[in-house]
Design an enzyme around this catalytic site. Sequence first.
Site, short mmCIF file in Angstrom:
data_model
loop_
_atom_site.label_atom_id
_atom_site.label_comp_id
_atom_site.label_asym_id
_atom_site.label_seq_id
_atom_site.Cartn_x
_atom_site.Cartn_y
_atom_site.Cartn_z
N GLN A 1 1.83 -5.91 5.60
CA GLN A 1 1.85 -5.91 4.55
C GLN A 1 3.33 -6.27 3.52
O GLN A 1 5.12 -6.39 4.81
CB GLN A 1 2.26 -4.39 4.29
CG GLN A 1 1.03 -3.65 4.28
CD GLN A 1 0.30 -2.28 3.95
OE1 GLN A 1 1.82 -1.47 3.02
NE2 GLN A 1 -0.70 -1.90 4.41
N TYR B 1 -6.98 -8.82 11.62
CA TYR B 1 -5.03 -8.81 12.16
C TYR B 1 -5.33 -9.25 13.47
O TYR B 1 -6.41 -8.88 13.73
CB TYR B 1 -5.15 -7.04 11.96
CG TYR B 1 -4.83 -6.22 10.38
CD1 TYR B 1 -3.49 -6.82 10.41
CD2 TYR B 1 -5.49 -5.51 10.05
CE1 TYR B 1 -2.89 -5.92 8.75
CE2 TYR B 1 -5.55 -4.99 8.81
CZ TYR B 1 -4.27 -5.46 8.15
OH TYR B 1 -3.65 -4.73 7.49
N ASN C 1 -12.22 -1.59 -0.85
CA ASN C 1 -11.66 -1.97 0.43
C ASN C 1 -12.38 -1.43 1.20
O ASN C 1 -12.65 -0.20 1.04
CB ASN C 1 -10.44 -1.84 0.30
CG ASN C 1 -9.47 -1.60 1.24
OD1 ASN C 1 -8.96 -2.81 1.65
ND2 ASN C 1 -9.01 -0.25 2.45
N GLU C 2 -12.17 -2.20 2.70
CA GLU C 2 -13.04 -2.04 3.63
C GLU C 2 -13.72 -1.75 3.50
O GLU C 2 -14.43 -0.16 4.22
CB GLU C 2 -12.32 -1.14 4.53
CG GLU C 2 -10.80 -3.00 4.66
CD GLU C 2 -10.58 -2.89 6.29
OE1 GLU C 2 -10.37 -1.63 7.21
OE2 GLU C 2 -9.41 -3.36 6.38
N GLU D 1 -5.88 -9.86 3.69
CA GLU D 1 -5.09 -8.45 4.39
C GLU D 1 -4.60 -9.20 6.06
O GLU D 1 -6.10 -9.71 6.68
CB GLU D 1 -5.85 -7.33 4.73
CG GLU D 1 -5.30 -6.19 4.14
CD GLU D 1 -6.34 -4.59 4.47
OE1 GLU D 1 -5.75 -4.37 5.74
OE2 GLU D 1 -6.30 -3.97 3.66
N GLU E 1 0.75 -0.95 0.27
CA GLU E 1 -0.20 0.23 -0.14
C GLU E 1 0.72 1.52 -0.40
O GLU E 1 2.32 1.37 0.20
CB GLU E 1 -0.86 0.00 1.23
CG GLU E 1 -1.70 1.26 1.09
CD GLU E 1 -3.25 0.75 2.03
OE1 GLU E 1 -2.71 -0.15 3.19
OE2 GLU E 1 -4.09 1.74 2.26
#
Length: 544
Positions: A398, A294, A214-215, A349, A69
């Site tokens: 990432q 996460y 995204n999200e 992610e 990103e």
Amino acid sequence: MWGDLIIECQPLQFKLVYNAGMPRLLACLLIITFAFTAPVVAQERVELTVDASKTGAKIDRNIFGQFAEHLGHGVYEGIWVGPDSKIPNTRGIRNDVVAALRALKVPNVRWPGGCFADEYHWRKGIGPQRAQTLNPNWGGVIETNAFGTHEFMDFLDQIGAEAYLSINVGSGTPQEAAEWLEYLTTAQPTTLAKERAANGHPGPYKIAFLGIGNESWDCGGNMSPEYYLSQLRIYSRFVRNFNPAQQDKQQMLKIAVGPGGGEPRWTEWTEVIMKAWQNHQWSWDMNGLSMHNYTVVRWPPAFASVGFGETEYSQILKSTLDMEGLIAKHSAIMDKYDPQKKIALVVDEWGGWYAALPGSTPGFLVQQNSMRDAILAALNLNIFARHADRVRMANIAQMINVLQAMILTDKEKMVLTPTYHVFKMYVPFQDSTSVPVTFNAGSYTRGDVTLPRVDAIAAKDATGKLWLEITNIDPNQSLEIEVNLTGVNAKSATGETLTAPKVDSVNTFDSPNTVTTKPVSAKVQGGKIALTLEPKSVTVISVE
Ligand code: AHR
């Protein structure tokens, strides 16, 4: 008076200073107590059974995907230094990073975000004049747009990976996204194709994966599932891939925004999207549903990435194992509407998210990467492999300098993290076929946290060679492993193991090999493999 005493308590011999008045029996008892509570001690035995005559789902190489990103030094400095930099580069892209990533056989890279993607306007990142814009999500810094579409595609070409493009649904338009795809993929001489040629690439690019937002439930626009669904239908319809080589074969796969947790809000999201897909008309479609998860324990991220102990080690690993339940939960919903498993669950992610390193730029998500992260990575990759029939793609967050990175850079310096080594060890599992492995994991306890002591997967590669990964989660005890093999005539077994002196051992620019791999060989006899796993280790062996 104090004197020396040597007491033999077989098989260990201890030397201690003792009080001459202390009874001999008490001294011996103290020694035995010490022997059973000291950190690195006896070996435990674990049996695994592998039946190589049975095979399961393909472990898609795309579960080893990466995420880059525009965030902190992930792209700028991590990948892009510019053609005029003193750091050796090819057309502005660092040579050392490219070489390291080539060794990982990175299957795909998700770009340009993340939250950044929903504020990215692709036209600002093409041509000789680049607009100076802002990156409001990540520190509010200037975005030079020096790394744009062509630079990303060049980077992929250099590392040998496929493109996973995340389009702007939050603040863009379907027309903007449609034109980006036309610019990238058409072979016809349209105005956009001519512009692409003028910018250095006459032929169409291949775009393997398209992320539609995204999200969108959060930083991507705080949409309800129903509102997002209406956007998904529109973007899926109009954002086309025109590359002639991607019409019949190698079609671009469209990935919809999916859940970000296991609470009712997220199960409802999966329900709404999957139910609509089950009854979808010809004019829209999708091939994957994304999921973000996460390992953070609690928000805001508070666990340190360096200088922690066994308690934090066990708490983080307990939290990371929640991935299994989360995948199972959303897979069960997907199974209701898609029993044939046409739609992939794409964990695009994942990884450990810790408190930013003291002194680092706020919003740059800078953290170190330790032996704990190597174990965390192995456990997650094994979970994905066990759900390979549904989880066919994943992207660790990432790739460089951000969150659980493969690589850290500082100007001309580069260091490979423990997570990098795990991804390298797992290369043989890319596009392999799962083989069932059963074992009694035993348990390891620290305070109120109890974890399985061992984890393992097995698979056959394209040549039929059998590969085994075994993780010893226990940070104190080595494990004697016995693998009972059927369906393969084993003669030898060799491989690599990754371990380190401490759970928080890290690689630094000054000391880059604290956490590194070393060869391991196993005894093979009568259809059994025997090997010893060091505490807190990740081991991959192949069986010949
Ligand atoms: O990876 C960092 C951020 O985490 C991403 O931009 C966003 O999608 C997620 O919340």
